[in-house]
Every structure is written in C-alpha cells, then in structure tokens.
Scaffold this motif. Structure first.
Motif, PDB file in Angstrom:
ATOM      1  N   ILE A  92      -6.712  -7.271  -4.534  1.00  0.00           N
ATOM      2  CA  ILE A  92      -7.953  -6.643  -4.967  1.00  0.00           C
ATOM      3  C   ILE A  92      -8.187  -5.268  -4.350  1.00  0.00           C
ATOM      4  O   ILE A  92      -9.070  -4.520  -4.773  1.00  0.00           O
ATOM      5  CB  ILE A  92      -9.126  -7.604  -4.652  1.00  0.00           C
ATOM      6  CG1 ILE A  92     -10.312  -7.348  -5.582  1.00  0.00           C
ATOM      7  CG2 ILE A  92      -9.523  -7.520  -3.190  1.00  0.00           C
ATOM      8  CD1 ILE A  92     -11.351  -8.437  -5.529  1.00  0.00           C
ATOM      9  N   SER A  93      -7.395  -4.906  -3.345  1.00  0.00           N
ATOM     10  CA  SER A  93      -7.622  -3.651  -2.616  1.00  0.00           C
ATOM     11  C   SER A  93      -7.055  -2.423  -3.322  1.00  0.00           C
ATOM     12  O   SER A  93      -7.070  -1.324  -2.748  1.00  0.00           O
ATOM     13  CB  SER A  93      -7.013  -3.747  -1.216  1.00  0.00           C
ATOM     14  OG  SER A  93      -5.595  -3.792  -1.278  1.00  0.00           O
ATOM     15  N   ASN A  94      -6.574  -2.543  -4.548  1.00  0.00           N
ATOM     16  CA  ASN A  94      -5.944  -1.418  -5.240  1.00  0.00           C
ATOM     17  C   ASN A  94      -6.805  -0.150  -5.250  1.00  0.00           C
ATOM     18  O   ASN A  94      -6.311   0.932  -4.940  1.00  0.00           O
ATOM     19  CB  ASN A  94      -5.599  -1.819  -6.676  1.00  0.00           C
ATOM     20  CG  ASN A  94      -4.164  -2.257  -6.833  1.00  0.00           C
ATOM     21  OD1 ASN A  94      -3.277  -1.448  -7.030  1.00  0.00           O
ATOM     22  ND2 ASN A  94      -3.929  -3.554  -6.716  1.00  0.00           N
ATOM     23  N   ALA A  95      -8.074  -0.281  -5.621  1.00  0.00           N
ATOM     24  CA  ALA A  95      -8.935   0.897  -5.693  1.00  0.00           C
ATOM     25  C   ALA A  95      -9.114   1.532  -4.319  1.00  0.00           C
ATOM     26  O   ALA A  95      -9.098   2.761  -4.179  1.00  0.00           O
ATOM     27  CB  ALA A  95     -10.287   0.522  -6.299  1.00  0.00           C
ATOM     28  N   THR A 237      -7.906  -3.773  -9.552  1.00  0.00           N
ATOM     29  CA  THR A 237      -9.034  -4.377  -8.850  1.00  0.00           C
ATOM     30  C   THR A 237      -9.960  -5.080  -9.836  1.00  0.00           C
ATOM     31  O   THR A 237     -10.411  -6.202  -9.595  1.00  0.00           O
ATOM     32  CB  THR A 237      -9.803  -3.297  -8.054  1.00  0.00           C
ATOM     33  OG1 THR A 237      -8.947  -2.774  -7.041  1.00  0.00           O
ATOM     34  CG2 THR A 237     -11.051  -3.879  -7.411  1.00  0.00           C
ATOM     35  N   SER A 238     -10.240  -4.432 -10.966  1.00  0.00           N
ATOM     36  CA  SER A 238     -11.114  -5.028 -11.986  1.00  0.00           C
ATOM     37  C   SER A 238     -10.491  -6.283 -12.592  1.00  0.00           C
ATOM     38  O   SER A 238     -11.187  -7.279 -12.837  1.00  0.00           O
ATOM     39  CB  SER A 238     -11.398  -4.009 -13.094  1.00  0.00           C
ATOM     40  OG  SER A 238     -12.007  -2.846 -12.587  1.00  0.00           O
ATOM     41  N   ILE A 239      -9.179  -6.245 -12.850  1.00  0.00           N
ATOM     42  CA  ILE A 239      -8.502  -7.389 -13.453  1.00  0.00           C
ATOM     43  C   ILE A 239      -8.541  -8.592 -12.519  1.00  0.00           C
ATOM     44  O   ILE A 239      -8.857  -9.716 -12.936  1.00  0.00           O
ATOM     45  CB  ILE A 239      -7.046  -7.026 -13.807  1.00  0.00           C
ATOM     46  CG1 ILE A 239      -7.012  -5.960 -14.904  1.00  0.00           C
ATOM     47  CG2 ILE A 239      -6.265  -8.271 -14.251  1.00  0.00           C
ATOM     48  CD1 ILE A 239      -5.635  -5.382 -15.162  1.00  0.00           C
ATOM     49  N   ILE A 240      -8.236  -8.361 -11.252  1.00  0.00           N
ATOM     50  CA  ILE A 240      -8.201  -9.470 -10.296  1.00  0.00           C
ATOM     51  C   ILE A 240      -9.607 -10.026 -10.050  1.00  0.00           C
ATOM     52  O   ILE A 240      -9.808 -11.243  -9.985  1.00  0.00           O
ATOM     53  CB  ILE A 240      -7.551  -9.006  -8.977  1.00  0.00           C
ATOM     54  CG1 ILE A 240      -6.099  -8.621  -9.236  1.00  0.00           C
ATOM     55  CG2 ILE A 240      -7.616 -10.108  -7.927  1.00  0.00           C
ATOM     56  CD1 ILE A 240      -5.433  -7.895  -8.078  1.00  0.00           C
TER      57      ILE A 240
END
Length: 327
Positions: A92-95, A237-240
């Motif tokens: 989730i930390s992608n952004a 992040t949105s997808i997860i």
C-alpha cells in the motif's frame, strides 16, 4: 448483472474475480491482487505478450477456460514473477514511496506539490493518490496551477501537461500513467514520439513503477536515460486499499452489481489497430459477453477507458443496444 463502465478509476479491479484482458497495462495492475487472468489473444499478442494467464482466441471459449482456472490456477507463480518485475513496491506504500523518490531527486525543501492532470480521468487515477501522501508530510498541494517559483515540484502523468513554458522552467516530474509492461505497446510509435520531442528536455525526472517500466523508459530516453528512476505507482495504493473487505460492499453498490456472484471484467486496450495491434474490442465480443451473463450466474463488467470510448470506437447501433447499462 451486465454493466459497461466508462471510467478509469481502479475500483472495479478491486472486486474483479476474473479478468479478461488483451495488451492493456491493466493486466499488470491486476497482478497486485494475484487473481486469474484470461488473455483474449490474437497473433500479435501470442508473439509479444507474456503468459500472465490462460489464452483464449474467442469469448466463446470462456466457459471452458473458467472451468480450468477455477479448479487449477496454473499461472499463480508466473503472475508473482511478473508482479515483481512490474512493481518495485507491491504494498500500500506505493504513493508514499513515489512522493519520497521525487522529493529526494528534486532536493527542494518543503516544496509546493503541483499536480497537472487537466481533469483527465486516466492521468488523475495515478496522480491523486499522492494527495494523502503529501498531507502526511504537511506539503501544500495544488492542481492544474502554473506556479512560477523554484519551490514548486510539478508532476504530470502525461508529457503534454508539463510542456507549458511556465511549468517547464521549474522542476518537472513525469509519472507514467501506465506500467509500460512487456507487450503493452507498439514501442516503435513511442520511440518516434520521444525522438520527435528531443527526449522531453524540460522533464527533470521520470519515475517508473518497476524494472519493466525502467527498461523501456531508459530505452526511449536514449541519451537522457539517467533521468529515469524506479520509484512507485500511486494507483497501486488505490487498488490495494479498494481490495480490502471493508470497501467491497461499497464498490458493489456503486456499480450496481450482485455481491453474491463472481465478477468477470473485460478490460480491453481498444480495438485492433496499428497503435494497438493486440487490441480486442469489437461489437461481437460485447454481444457474446452479454449472452454469457444471461445464461450464467455472474456479474460481467466491460471496463472502458473513457465514458466516450464506446461511442468513439463502436457503431451507433451497439451504443443504442447497450445504452441502459452504460455507466
């Protein structure tokens, strides 16, 4: 239920159980969920696209293909392999990682983050997740504003958003709005575009999502390849987040789908063309999928990129036929 969705937001992916794809980058985005993929494959796709899932040549093969993957998902390990090639960050930390990559490269202390998307829904889908990340750092964020100051960090998901002279004179970051996965483009077209634009000299940093995107970006940038840096993919992040059980019911409700039935999503790159040689969208495929939904206990969703995509690519008779279920 049968729905046609003309939106780029990733919500529908979060509740999709089986994805039918072609050469679209959405296949790689779906790897984040490690759920089965069916590739609606033509000759070009067979030669150029990796084995992310079971290949079918026609929607008429859908029932048999689903039987195979429901009882034995043979592609799970291959999906994990390509997941790690497409994404440097798979949580989730992608952004957050993307924003940190840009801050470190720019060396601007406490910048104003300017997101340039021109209200394009595809560009917004990979830029707006940065808003929460910026708030955590108490950064000021503006959207679609031309700020003439060295304190601004301009971020665009399309080169056209960064070529304005006022924007271009300060620090600019290009953030891919797609993953540039293997087999997702006619690369020769992109090569010509980069060369024609002198490798976009006003862009100071190109953030890529992972190894696959980095390799292609470096190839396209040629003498400017040192400007490419692996960071993250904010849309991930949105997808997860959306795949969490607490969100699922809201997403089903928003799309008017039956939460007790599996969701099959067909997400084509477009119709077959020189630009998209692995595209699969045709009016006959939509009709076949409508009939499949009619005789099976499933939700079938057609995910198109834009609200007007169906109007632009298919015949008016098809638009009339499906007008009641087009969102």
């Amino acid at each position: 239920m049968f729905k046609i969705v003309g939106k780029s937001e990733p919500n529908i992916l979060c509740i999709t159980d089986y994805l039918i794809g072609d050469m679209s980058d959405i296949n790689y985005e779906f790897l984040l969920l490690n759920r089965p993929i069916l590739l609606l494959s033509n000759d070009w796709l067979d030669k150029n696209f990796p084995s992310l899932g079971l290949r079918i040549s026609n929607v008429s093969e859908l029932s048999k293909a689903l039987d195979k993957i429901i009882y034995k998902d043979e592609f799970s390990e291959k999906r994990k392999k390509y997941l790690n090639q497409a994404f440097a960050v798979t949580d989730i930390s992608n952004a957050d990682v993307t924003l940190q990559t840009m801050l470190e490269a720019s060396q601007i202390d406490n910048p104003i983050l300017a997101l340039h998307h021109k209200n394009n829904i595809i560009y917004k889908s990979n830029l707006l997740p940065l808003l929460d990340s910026a708030r955590k750092l108490n950064l000021e964020v503006v959207e679609n504003k031309r700020l003439d100051t060295s304190k601004v960090l301009n971020v665009g998901a399309h080169f056209g958003c960064l070529l304005d002279p006022v924007i271009a004179k300060n620090y600019c970051v290009h953030l891919d709005h797609g993953l540039k996965g293997e087999g997702t483009a006619n690369v020769e077209i992109s090569r010509r575009d980069y060369l024609k634009n002198n490798f976009f000299p006003s862009v100071d940093l190109h953030v890529t999502a992972g190894q696959m995107g980095q390799i292609r970006t470096e190839m396209l940038l040629g003498p400017m390849k040192s400007k490419a840096k692996i960071g993250g993919y904010p849309k991930a992040t949105s997808i997860i987040k959306g795949a969490c059980s607490s969100n699922r019911q809201n997403i089903f409700k928003a799309f008017g789908l039956n939460p007790s039935l599996p969701v099959i999503t067909y997400a084509p790159a477009g119709n077959e063309s020189f630009e998209k040689p692995g595209g699969s969208l045709t009016k006959s495929i939509l009709s076949e999928l409508k009939n499949f939904e009619k005789f099976n206990d499933v939700n079938v969703v057609i995910k198109l990129k834009y609200p007007f995509f169906l109007q632009r690519t298919l015949l008016s008779s098809v638009r009339k036929k499906f007008k009641d279920i087009f969102l």
